[in-house]
Every structure is written in structure tokens, then in C-alpha cells.
Design an enzyme around this catalytic site. Structure first.
Site, PDB file in Angstrom:
ATOM      1  N   HIS A 477      25.713  14.389  52.315  1.00 17.88           N
ATOM      2  CA  HIS A 477      24.365  14.599  51.785  1.00 17.88           C
ATOM      3  C   HIS A 477      23.317  14.446  52.878  1.00 17.88           C
ATOM      4  O   HIS A 477      22.264  15.065  52.830  1.00 17.88           O
ATOM      5  CB  HIS A 477      24.097  13.622  50.634  1.00 17.88           C
ATOM      6  CG  HIS A 477      24.502  14.185  49.317  1.00 17.88           C
ATOM      7  ND1 HIS A 477      24.947  13.413  48.280  1.00 17.88           N
ATOM      8  CD2 HIS A 477      24.529  15.464  48.881  1.00 17.88           C
ATOM      9  CE1 HIS A 477      25.228  14.202  47.256  1.00 17.88           C
ATOM     10  NE2 HIS A 477      24.986  15.441  47.593  1.00 17.88           N
ATOM     11  N   GLU A 714      45.128  34.650  55.017  1.00 21.87           N
ATOM     12  CA  GLU A 714      44.976  33.327  55.622  1.00 21.87           C
ATOM     13  C   GLU A 714      46.255  32.886  56.315  1.00 21.87           C
ATOM     14  O   GLU A 714      46.296  31.852  56.962  1.00 21.87           O
ATOM     15  CB  GLU A 714      44.631  32.296  54.535  1.00 21.87           C
ATOM     16  CG  GLU A 714      43.308  32.563  53.870  1.00 21.87           C
ATOM     17  CD  GLU A 714      43.106  31.704  52.636  1.00 21.87           C
ATOM     18  OE1 GLU A 714      42.297  30.786  52.696  1.00 21.87           O
ATOM     19  OE2 GLU A 714      43.789  31.950  51.609  1.00 21.87           O
ATOM     20  N   ASP A 738      41.726  29.148  57.599  1.00 22.40           N
ATOM     21  CA  ASP A 738      43.162  28.875  57.452  1.00 22.40           C
ATOM     22  C   ASP A 738      43.999  29.723  58.402  1.00 22.40           C
ATOM     23  O   ASP A 738      44.986  29.261  58.944  1.00 22.40           O
ATOM     24  CB  ASP A 738      43.608  29.101  55.996  1.00 22.40           C
ATOM     25  CG  ASP A 738      43.339  27.874  55.152  1.00 22.40           C
ATOM     26  OD1 ASP A 738      43.696  26.771  55.600  1.00 22.40           O
ATOM     27  OD2 ASP A 738      42.753  28.006  54.070  1.00 22.40           O
ATOM     28  N   CYS A 785      35.704  36.186  55.480  1.00 19.78           N
ATOM     29  CA  CYS A 785      34.909  35.171  54.796  1.00 19.78           C
ATOM     30  C   CYS A 785      35.085  33.790  55.406  1.00 19.78           C
ATOM     31  O   CYS A 785      34.493  32.822  54.951  1.00 19.78           O
ATOM     32  CB  CYS A 785      35.226  35.141  53.302  1.00 19.78           C
ATOM     33  SG  CYS A 785      36.938  34.726  52.958  1.00 19.78           S
TER      34      CYS A 785
HETATM   35  C1  PEP Z   1      39.374  30.329  54.934  1.00 16.62           C
HETATM   36  O1  PEP Z   1      40.463  29.765  54.931  1.00 16.62           O
HETATM   37  O2  PEP Z   1      38.870  30.862  55.957  1.00 16.62           O
HETATM   38  C2  PEP Z   1      38.568  30.386  53.702  1.00 16.62           C
HETATM   39  C3  PEP Z   1      37.470  31.117  53.632  1.00 16.62           C
HETATM   40  O3  PEP Z   1      38.981  29.629  52.661  1.00 16.62           O
HETATM   41  P1  PEP Z   1      38.685  28.044  52.563  1.00 16.62           P
HETATM   42  O4  PEP Z   1      37.795  27.678  53.737  1.00 16.62           O
HETATM   43  O5  PEP Z   1      38.038  27.827  51.255  1.00 16.62           O
HETATM   44  O6  PEP Z   1      40.056  27.472  52.683  1.00 16.62           O
HETATM   45 MG    MG Z   2      41.357  29.084  53.076  1.00 16.85          MG
END
Ligand code: PEP
Ligand code: MG
Length: 852
Positions: A477, A714, A738, A785
Site C-alpha cells: 500500500h 507462458e 512466467d 501481457c
Molecule cells: C505472465 O506470466 O506474464 C502473466 C501476465 O501472468 P501473471 O503475471 O498473472 O502470472
Molecule cells: Mg503468468
């Protein structure tokens, strides 16, 4: 009266227990569960059932019927307790597959039906159907002889028991010792296994030992009695022992109870070190810099501050241990908590009036922490034992905070600091020690062991230009507040920062996570210029945030956001996101203790779709396991959770959870493009199985509106096989967080390996290139992402590799869009090609120098 052993061992009755099921008898030793096999619950036998109705093996009273419906105990007229436990690990089914036909307290006759069960359901969902019939108070028996072979329910005798006339003599005279309150860490409560361990431990003491929850008590030496108490996860209990060895019993059993009695379903506690590590030999917890003038940490809030260092030290609030009258102490605590609530309420009103609802929400959460009954009960329990209100309260909140800090879930662990903050607020009121704020000089860069949200929210922005803390992390936070205050911050800075003198000139770089000491004037001047330029750029990026991200030669890249809830969806739209590329659905439920229903999920997803005003929305199904536990979905402890049952593997293992979520997602309408995305896909079999489930649910719902099906990339196997996967799905979204950890075999949260676990490593970039190639060959689109999509150095390389969509953190949307607009597609392609040819991540980064 003292009884000799011989006098005690007089058998007064023989009881024949009839088989409660049709089936084949197995010796208890062969049951694949150590608690039964090692006879910790008691002695008896196991039956592999051939029918689906458990009947009473003798006359008796139902003294315990587990609410999960899988276990029942009858007590005979002679006081013998016979427990029947259907299947193994069936407590986790929470009643599914069982129909109880009796009630606790009911008197039954031999042969009466007790529990009906669905053998087909259990065969799929439970570890085994083996049903145990055991006498749990073996001290009442002189002998027990089990039958062998096949038996028919109610006809054949299964066990012959010789009953003694007296049990062991329990000595209840002597001192009475009460333990501290213990929060039960076993996620399925004190079910048969931990209860048996507890009973066996208690039986080693002469004293009477009781477990008490609220006003209810159970004999800790009796498995049945413990189970009858129906102690659940996070219930608060105390142990009460009375007798000659009461203190020893409480001292030995309490820590075991607090750490889960060796139960598998317990929230993981930190593994004990097998060898003692001295402080000198312990590995450095964080990366350290070689340069004496540079200290390393992690970015908590971007931006640069140039100023003079000031150490903010918090003195421990001293408390008196011994209390006076417990009632008076209790009143003191209650009054202090009430005053703290008033303070927090005032703080929230002030923040709302300043248009800072996010900050206000943090203090609303603090107010809720003060309502936590467990916290209060632990304090009350200490006060009842003669401790002062201040001591009891300090102990309660620090114990709780330490427990939170140990959780593997970073988000929850970082809430420990909130608890310390609100705890300290109350403690300061009790002790009357005003927490004096030091007078800060102008242009201050604060250094502290840890800052609390209260400290951060009350920072004097006209004087404090940035801060760094030895503790904390990017998701605390404090970090959230720093970003909201737009103040540069670094967490996890090297501890030597605490030894630096006040007034030393420093540059705090919140973007890179560093603190530079004694910069020369030229350096300071350069940074001042860069700061001005950065501020101007930020304004320009924001002004163009609603425009599309198109390269100067006309190539458009879709810029969407990663979100965890509706607030972020709204903010994403404000900052120009063209939709959501990743809704981490597990973030919606991190603090829930029960599974969300289909309707609840549907409401949340619809709310987000509405907030996006018909922009595309991709919902990722639950991605739990690894570093993301869900309280309502206890998972067995794993040696290696990142390589174990996580992500889609859980969905396939627990299809009912997946189906509920799929239905909730497919009910969402009012969305220009709805995507459903599955995490941690590693093989084609998995996506085919998932698609089968999806098609069934779609058919049942009769959804005709189109939607897209995608997978996260991933795992390296998926990137390598992208061409084949592309025939199964509509899109890919590369999760580089990942993908990097699995490609480089480096835990993504490992403090020492963090600098090397860089997604800009050419090995990871080559996998991204391979994924894009495989997808585009079948006309499918690819997004990224993972964190790299928000990294401005990576953006042109990803565009050059052919990535079609970047799903980025909400605040970075305007800057990422601006970055896309800054180079032609041809320039990006050339850059990407050079990046793939580099040897290291550092060499790749050197191709795209940051302006500052
Ligand atoms: C990732 O692994 O890059 C991903 C976007 O998923 P998370 O960070 O939620 O594991
Ligand atoms: Mg992930």
C-alpha cells in the site's frame, strides 16, 4: 482411589460389531493414509465397499456426525466410540456425494442406515473409497479382533471387542493452565487427521486436556469429542490443561496446534532450515551494488528526486507487560480502538474532500482491520491472563502481522505493514505516547526501515521529494500511495542506507530503483533538465492518450490494459486504453474465503464490461497455484509449486470451478469483443480438453454471440509448438513474466536472481518471435501481457517482432502509445532483428538506451 494395572484390565463385556457395508476387509495397516495406517485414530479395519449405504454396526448413540457427511461416530452403552470414515480425504468434498440419514444425539439400532453415498462420485473425486471402522478410545478395550475376507452388511461380524471395566485414570487435580489463543491454520479445520494427532499428543499427559472454542469445549484426548467441536479453518481455540503435568502439556501441544498438526492442507509455513545458517553465511536477500556510491533496490513509484537524505527512525513504543484488573485493561483497549476509528474516519473524510478516494479506501481498510474479531480475541485472551492492554494489543497485532508477512501471496503479505500501522496507531493511544513527527528539512529524500501507509499519506509534499525503504515491495500500500501521490519511491533498498548521515546529497531514482550518493553538480543539473523534459513528455503523452497507437508508416498496434478489477477498468479508459487484454480474474477473489457463485462472477465481469463502454475485454480464467493461493481453494502443499498443479491444471483437476467461471464469462454481453483466455497451457491435450468443456457450456447456455478463445503463452513448450496451437485458438497472449522464469529456470520472485530474470533475454525474445510466426501462419493474432509490454525499451522490439497487441499496466498506457508512435515499423523490425542476434539481455537493452 488408586487402581493397579491388573485391576483395570478386567474385561466386562464383549461387543460384536457387524459389518456396516458389503465389501472386502483390508487390514488398517494397508490404508494409504498414515493417520489410519499408523492407528493414530484408533484400531479397527478398513472395508472396500461394494454397496453405497453405511449402516450401524451396533446399537448406540450418534455422538458425532461430521458436517461434511463423510464420518460418523456411535458410542455404545459401554462407552466404546466407533468411528466410521467413508473414503480418504473426503472431508474436502464438503458434503458432496453424501446424504446423512441420522442426526447427532439420535439413538440407533444395529443395522439402521446412517449415511448414503454416491460411490461413482467418490470414485472420481476422492483419493480412495476405502472406509475405516475404528475404535477411537482404545483405552476402553482389552482386545480387538478384526475379521478378514468378504463381508455382508448387517449379517457378518466385522470386529469383536473385549471391553474393560475402567479407562485409564486421568488426574485432573493440580494446576490449571490455559494456552494463548490459537488460530487454526488447517484449511479443512480439525478433521479426522489433525484431530487424531492432537488426541494422541494429549493422551501422553496425565492431566485433563480440553480444547475450547468460544463456549464449547472438547476433550482433547478424544478424537470424537474434538471432531464434534467442528473446528474450522481460522477458528480460534485455546487449550486448557488441568493436572500434574498441565504446563508441560500446554507448552508442548500449543505450538503443534498453531502449526497445523502436520496436516497437508495447512497454509504453508516457512520450511525449517535443516542446517543453521549464521547471519554471515546467509545469502544476501537482495542484489547489492559493487559501486559504493550506488545502492540498489526495486522500483516502487517512478520518477527521480534530487535532494538531501533524512533518516526517519521510529522508536519502539515501550509497553508494560503486567496488567491491572483485566476488566479495566479491556476498557482501555476498547476506548483506544474507538478513538483510532474516529481518527481513521476523520482521515478518510479529509481525503475524500481532497478528491483522493483511493487513499481514503486504504484507511477504510484499516478501520476494518480494527473490527477483526481474531485480533481482539488474541488480545483479550492475553489480558485475561494478567497482561496489560498495551502489551496484549502489541502482541496480538505483531503476531498477526508476522503471520501475514509469511504468506507466499505477495499482495496479502504486504498487508502486514497495514496491520503494523493501524496497530501502532492504537498502541500510541493506549500508551499516550504521541508519535511525534520530526521537522523535515526542505528537499528531503527520506530513508526508513519501513514506512507505514499513514506515514506515506501524511508526507509533506512541499519538503519530501522521494523516499526509500529497506522493507516493502512494489505492490504494498505504501507503493500504491506513493504512485498516487506521484512521489518517486524505492523499496527493498540495501540496508546500508540506514547507516548514511542526514544531509548527504543523493539522487533517488524511483524508475530504476536506485539511490545514488554524493552526485556531482553536473549530474544534478543533468537530472533537473531530464526531470523537466520528462514532465513535459508526460503531459504530451497524456494529451494524446485517446489517439490510436500508429507508427509513422501507418502500422497500428492495439494498446490495452492489464487490470484486476472494475476501478482499474475505469482508470484504463480514462488513460486511453483501447480495452482490456488481461483481466486477472483471481485478483477479484484473493481475499474471499468462499468460492464466488456464477451470479456473483457474472455481476463482476458485467460491471467491468460496462465500465469499458463496449471496448474489448479478455478475461483470463483463474490462475492460482504457484505464488497465488486462494483462501477458498486450498491446494496441497507442493515441493515445487511453480512446476506443480497450477493455472489450467487446477481447472482440469476441478472442472466444476472451471465450468462455473466459463458460464459466468459467457453470459457477458455488451462488449465489442469478448475473449476467454486460459493460463499456463503447456500441451495441446490441455487446450483440447478445455475446449471440450467450453463447447458443452456454450451449448447449454445457447450463447450465439461470437467470442474469442485464447491461451497464455507462458511455458516454452507452447511457444515452440505455436504453429500447432494456432490451429486450436483465436489468439495468443504471451505472459513474459512466467515465460521468462520457465525459460531461464529462475523463480520470478527470487530476490537474488531478479536482475538476471530479464524478459529481454534473447532466448525469451526468440520464443516470442517463434510464437508470432506460428500464430500469423494461421492468421491468428498475438498479444503480450507480461511486464515487458509496459517496458518502454521493449516496446519497439515487440512491435518489430510482429506483436499485434500490447496489454500494459494502466498508468503506462499513454507512454506506451507514444513510444509506438515514435518509430516506423521498418525501424522496429531492424531493431528486433538485432535484438535476436544479441548474446545477453544487457546487450539487448543497450540497443534501446533510455533517455534518462
Ligand atoms: C505472465 O506470466 O506474464 C502473466 C501476465 O501472468 P501473471 O503475471 O498473472 O502470472
Ligand atoms: Mg503468468
Amino acid at each position: 482411589m488408586d487402581l493397579s494395572a491388573a485391576e483395570m484390565e478386567v474385561a466386562v463385556a464383549t461387543i460384536e460389531l457387524k459389518a456396516p457395508l458389503d465389501g472386502v476387509i483390508f487390514p488398517l495397516e494397508q490404508v494409504p493414509d498414515p493417520v489410519f495406517a499408523q492407528k493414530m485414530v484408533g484400531d479397527g479395519l478398513s472395508i472396500d465397499p461394494l454397496n453405497q449405504l453405511l449402516s450401524a454396526p451396533c446399537d448406540g448413540t450418534v455422538t458425532q456426525l461430521h458436517r461434511a457427511g463423510h464420518a460418523v461416530t456411535l458410542t455404545t452403552a459401554e462407552g466404546v466410540e466407533v468411528m466410521m470414515h467413508i473414503g480418504l480425504d473426503t472431508v474436502e468434498l464438503k458434503g458432496k456425494g453424501f446424504t446423512t440419514l441420522v442426526e447427532e444425539g439420535q439413538v440407533v439400532r444395529s443395522g439402521d442406515p446412517l449415511i448414503e453415498f454416491d460411490a461413482d462420485f467418490l470414485a472420481i473425486h476422492a483419493k480412495s473409497l476405502l472406509t475405516q471402522v475404528v475404535v477411537t478410545n482404545m483405552e476402553r478395550l482389552a482386545s480387538l479382533v478384526p475379521a478378514t475376507g468378504t463381508v455382508r452388511a448387517n449379517d457378518d461380524v466385522a470386529l469383536v471387542l473385549e471391553v474393560l471395566d475402567s479407562a485409564g485414570v486421568e488426574q485432573a487435580s493440580g494446576e490449571r493452565v490455559i494456552s494463548e489463543a490459537v488460530l487454526i491454520p488447517n484449511t479443512t479445520g480439525l478433521h479426522a487427521r489433525p484431530a487424531a494427532v492432537l488426541a494422541n499428543m494429549a493422551k501422553q499427559y496425565q492431566s485433563r486436556v480440553l480444547v475450547q472454542r468460544g463456549e464449547d469445549q472438547a476433550n482433547a484426548k478424544s478424537l470424537v469429542s474434538i471432531m464434534g467441536l467442528e473446528v474450522s479453518y481460522q477458528d480460534k481455540v485455546v487449550l486448557i490443561a488441568e493436572g500434574p503435568d498441565a504446563a508441560e502439556a500446554v507448552a508442548a501441544i500449543t505450538p503443534q496446534l498453531a502449526s497445523g498438526l502436520g496436516d497437508e492442507g495447512t497454509k504453508p509455513a516457512p520450511a525449517p532450515a535443516t542446517t543453521e545458517i549464521t547471519e554471515d553465511a546467509a545469502p544476501a536477500p537482495r542484489p547489492r551494488s559493487e559501486d559504493p556510491r550506488l545502492l540498489l533496490g526495486v522500483s516502487a513509484s517512478p520518477g527521480v528526486g534530487v535532494g538531501k537524505l533524512f533518516q526517519l527512525r521510529r522508536d519502539e513504543i515501550e509497553v508494560r507487560e503486567e496488567g491491572e484488573d483485566p476488566h479495566r485493561e479491556r476498557r482501555t483497549l476498547d476506548d483506544a480502538i474507538d478513538q483510532a476509528k474516529v481518527q481513521l474516519q476523520a482521515l478518510q473524510s479529509e481525503l475524500h474532500a481532497q478528491g483522493q478516494p483511493a487513499k481514503a479506501a486504504i484507511f477504510a481498510a484499516h478501520q476494518e482491520l480494527l473490527e477483526d474479531p481474531d485480533l481482539l480475541d488474541i488480545a483479550v485472551s492475553a489480558m485475561a491472563k494478567g497482561k496489560s492492554a498495551a502489551y496484549a494489543w502489541k502482541r496480538a497485532y505483531t503476531t498477526h502481522a508476522e503471520r501475514l508477512a509469511q504468506l507466499r501471496n505477495k499482495l496479502l503479505a504486504e498487508r502486514a505493514n497495514d496491520l503494523q500501522d493501524v496497530g501502532r496507531r492504537v498502541l500510541a493511544i493506549i500508551t499516550g505516547q504521541s508519535v511525534e513527527e520530526p521537522e523535515l528539512p526542505p528537499e528531503t529524500i527520506l530513508v526508513a526501515e519501513e514506512l507505514t501507509p499513514s506515514d506515506t499519506a501524511s508526507l509533506d509534499r512541499s519538503r519530501v521529494l522521494g523516499f526509500c525503504t529497506v522493507g516493502g515491495g512494489a505492490t504494498s500500500h505504501v507503493a500504491i500511495l506513493a504512485r498516487a501521490l506521484d512521489i518517486p519511491a524505492v523499496a527493498g533498498i540495501e540496508p546500508r542506507a540506514l547507516d548514511l548521515d542526514n544531509g548527504r546529497p543523493v539522487i533517488l531514482d524511483g524508475t530504476r530503483g536506485t539511490l545514488r550518493l554524493d552526485p556531482d553538480l553536473k549530474e544534478i543539473e543533468r537530472i533537473r533538465e531530464v526531470k523537466e523534459k520528462t514532465a513535459r513528455k508526460r503531459e504530451a503523452d497524456l494529451a494524446a492518450a485517446q489517439d490510436a497507437a500508429v507508427t509513422p508508416d501507418g502500422h497500428r498496434v492495439e494498446i490495452v490494459a492489464n487490470i484486476g478489477g472494475e476501478d482499474e477498468a475505469r482508470r484504463a479508459v480514462e488513460l486511453g486504453a483501447e480495452g482490456v487484454g488481461l483481466l486477472r480474474s483471481e485478483f477479484l477473489y484473493l481475499e474471499r474465503t468462499s468460492a464466488p457463485t456464477e451470479d456473483e462472477q457474472y455481476q463482476i465481469y458485467s460491471g467491468i464490461a460496462t465500465a469499458l463502454e463496449e471496448r474489448p475485454l479478455i478475461i483470463r480464467t483463474l490462475d492460482v497455484g504457484g505464488d497465488k493461493p486462494l483462501p477458498y481453494l486450498p491446494l496441497p502443499r507442493e515441493e515445487n509449486p511453480f512446476l506443480g498443479v497450477r493455472g489450467v491444471r487446477i481447472a482440469l483437476d476441478r472442472p466444476e470451478i472451471l465450468r462455473t467461471q466459463i458460464r459466468a464469462i459467457l453470459r457477458v454481453s455488451r462488449c465489442s469483443r469478448l475473449g476467454i483466455m486460459f493460463p499456463m497451457i503447456a500441451s495441446l491435450d490441455e487446450i483440447r480438453a478445455i475446449k471440450g468443456v467450453l463447447a458443452e457450456e456454450q451449448d447449454k447456455l445457447g450463447r450465439s454471440e461470437p467470442f474469442q478463445v485464447g491461451i497464455m503463452v507462458e511455458v516454452p513448450s507452447t511457444a515452440v509448438m505455436a504453429e500447432q496451437f494456432a490451429k486450436e485458438v483465436d489468439f495468443f497472449s504471451i505472459g513474459t513474466n512466467d515465460l521468462t522464469q520457465y525459460t531461464l529456470a529462475m523463480d520470478r520472485g527470487h530476490p537474488k536472481l531478479a536482475p538476471q530474470a530479464d524478459a529481454m533475454n534473447p532466448a525469451v525474445l526468440r520464443l516470442i518471435a517463434q510464437t508470432v510466426e506460428g500464430a500469423h501462419a494461421s492468421g491468428k493474432w498475438v498479444g503480450v501481457c507480461g511486464g515487458i509490454a509496459s517496458d518502454l525499451q521493449a516496446v519497439p522490439i515487440l512491435v518489430g517482432l510482429g506483436v499485434d497487441e500490447l496489454s500494459v499496466s494502466v498508468p503506462s498506457v499513454p507512454a506506451v502509445k507514444a513510444e509506438v508512435r515514435s518509430r516506423t515499423l521498418d525501424e522496429c523490425k531492424a531493431l528486433a532483428q538485432r535484438a535476436l542476434d544479441q548474446d545477453t539481455a544487457a546487450a539487448v537493452r543497450a540497443l534501446v538506451p533510455l533517455e534518462f
